[in-house]
Design a protein around this motif. Sequence first.
Motif, mmCIF file in Angstrom:
data_model
loop_
_atom_site.group_PDB
_atom_site.id
_atom_site.type_symbol
_atom_site.label_atom_id
_atom_site.label_comp_id
_atom_site.label_asym_id
_atom_site.label_seq_id
_atom_site.Cartn_x
_atom_site.Cartn_y
_atom_site.Cartn_z
ATOM 1 N N GLU A 363 -4.911 -7.414 -6.974
ATOM 2 C CA GLU A 363 -3.783 -7.510 -7.901
ATOM 3 C C GLU A 363 -2.768 -6.406 -7.625
ATOM 4 O O GLU A 363 -2.302 -5.695 -8.530
ATOM 5 N N ALA A 364 -2.431 -6.261 -6.352
ATOM 6 C CA ALA A 364 -1.519 -5.201 -5.925
ATOM 7 C C ALA A 364 -0.129 -5.393 -6.516
ATOM 8 O O ALA A 364 0.328 -6.515 -6.752
ATOM 9 N N ARG A 365 0.544 -4.286 -6.728
ATOM 10 C CA ARG A 365 1.913 -4.311 -7.232
ATOM 11 C C ARG A 365 2.890 -4.597 -6.089
ATOM 12 O O ARG A 365 2.536 -4.565 -4.907
ATOM 13 N N LYS A 366 4.123 -4.850 -6.469
ATOM 14 C CA LYS A 366 5.146 -5.233 -5.506
ATOM 15 C C LYS A 366 5.328 -4.229 -4.366
ATOM 16 O O LYS A 366 5.512 -4.635 -3.215
ATOM 17 N N PRO A 367 5.271 -2.913 -4.610
ATOM 18 C CA PRO A 367 5.467 -1.981 -3.495
ATOM 19 C C PRO A 367 4.497 -2.214 -2.331
ATOM 20 O O PRO A 367 4.869 -2.061 -1.162
ATOM 21 N N SER A 368 3.261 -2.578 -2.634
ATOM 22 C CA SER A 368 2.292 -2.830 -1.560
ATOM 23 C C SER A 368 2.700 -4.043 -0.734
ATOM 24 O O SER A 368 2.546 -4.061 0.500
ATOM 25 N N TRP A 369 3.238 -5.054 -1.389
ATOM 26 C CA TRP A 369 3.713 -6.238 -0.667
ATOM 27 C C TRP A 369 4.944 -5.899 0.168
ATOM 28 O O TRP A 369 5.133 -6.445 1.262
ATOM 29 N N LYS A 370 5.778 -4.998 -0.340
ATOM 30 C CA LYS A 370 6.948 -4.578 0.435
ATOM 31 C C LYS A 370 6.522 -3.883 1.733
ATOM 32 O O LYS A 370 7.096 -4.113 2.798
ATOM 33 N N HIS A 413 6.959 -13.611 -2.390
ATOM 34 C CA HIS A 413 7.508 -12.292 -2.107
ATOM 35 C C HIS A 413 8.516 -12.360 -0.953
ATOM 36 O O HIS A 413 9.533 -11.639 -0.971
ATOM 37 N N ASP A 455 8.520 2.447 -3.844
ATOM 38 C CA ASP A 455 7.744 2.512 -5.084
ATOM 39 C C ASP A 455 8.586 2.241 -6.331
ATOM 40 O O ASP A 455 8.074 1.715 -7.318
ATOM 41 N N ASN A 456 9.862 2.581 -6.253
ATOM 42 C CA ASN A 456 10.704 2.432 -7.441
ATOM 43 C C ASN A 456 12.095 1.987 -7.005
ATOM 44 O O ASN A 456 12.940 2.788 -6.609
#
Length: 471
Positions: A363-370, A413, A455-456
């Motif tokens: 359930e990784a957050r978007k930064p990991s997919w980026k 994504h 990250d942000n």
Amino acid sequence: MRTNIQAPAIINSLVQQVQSAGGRALLVGGAVIDMINDREPKDWDIEVFGLPFARLEEIFSDKSPKMVGREFGILKLAAAECDGLDIDINVPRLDNHVGLGHKDLMVELDPNMTPEEAAKRRDFTINAMAVDLSTGEIIDPFGGMRDLSDGILRATNPELFVQDPLRALRGMQLLARKAQVVDPATMNIIRGMSDSFPHLAKERVHEEFRKLLLKAPAPSVGLEFLRESGWITHFPELHSLIGCEQHPEWHPEGDVWVHSLHTVDSAAWVRDNAELPDGWTEAFMFGTMCHDVGKPSTTVTPEMVAAGQFPKERLWTAWGHDRAGMPVVESFLRRMMNNKDIIEKTTSIVGEHMQPWNLFQGEARKPSWKRLHNRLRLDVLGWMCKCDSCGGPHVHIGDPDFEHETSQMCWDHFSEFGDEPIKPVLMGRHLIQAGVKPGPHFSSMLNAAFEAQIDNEALDIDDLLKVALVS
């Protein structure tokens, strides 16, 4: 017997030019099979009888011919001058082999050969047929029509067949594309030719794999041919997949070899039915075929568990096989090509193919997919994941047209991130403007700012500059 297909106007024009000069034009090679099967050929190979090669150069001088095959009696006409068609003109020849390599031969051009004599040097009977382009008559001196109808791949002339080791690998891709079985006597000949593999030029090996992966509806047929003929020993990265067991719950289809066959056949479906990005198809096909080449070195076996090297819960797992496969597939490809782009893309597919699943499960957050997207296009990875799943207990093998959550996550994504890597907002010029003197420290400062950006995404350039300055 005659074919019913009407040749394109440019082909008819070339035939008329040959006839006007006193020659006879026959369509030969794979295009004949296409015409017999009521398909218009993509490549036209025309053999001209009764005219010397020099005369052909004169006749077709207005077609901007390339003299790349002069020593073999081949004239390649410019597609721009031939309504976009790929057309080769050649005269009959006799190949006298003086060595063991594919190129170790002396070529004797003989325009006075009969069509039967010229056909004898061709590899398989289905390729030894010809079509008289002025009448539509099929010339079939070696029973190619019967073998084509029966789906049999049979050597045209056993004595000549063994002189060229490339014919064994041609059998690999032709079986998968044009036939169903190999004649037993021909298979025995091919098995006996295995020791001649080292004499093949690597670019020729690559070309046969390209045809298998880019044209065959089920590349697994050609790969099984490699196994059955014994030629797979020359590709140890693939050979080691045979007998490499997998967890029966996750892979009920069998060992890694069987799983890889399912995966590459699924990739062929994607190749023909989906929209892979430009420049990625060949790497995608090589990548799906080789995605698990890291498993033989990472799979936990019962012997390892018995020796106390791993707990029994790890039996048949292959943690880290994705990264372990990167140097393996790179070695495999470098032995057959120098194409840096394909090698890098294929290696990335192999090395990253487990990451979407890992991110999805965690359930990784978007930064990991980026970050993953910046290493490899997520649309390509989405299809890789889908093909990899073809082989499980509830999936139709060979047809990845089904719902797959991990793949869909990749594509969702990708739609958000775009088809280019995410670019850094803060650049070196911004540091210079802030009074920072250029130097080796620039790299770490910019990297810190870029990681903060990933990250942000709400951070603006001033925020990122602050991150860089304190890093």
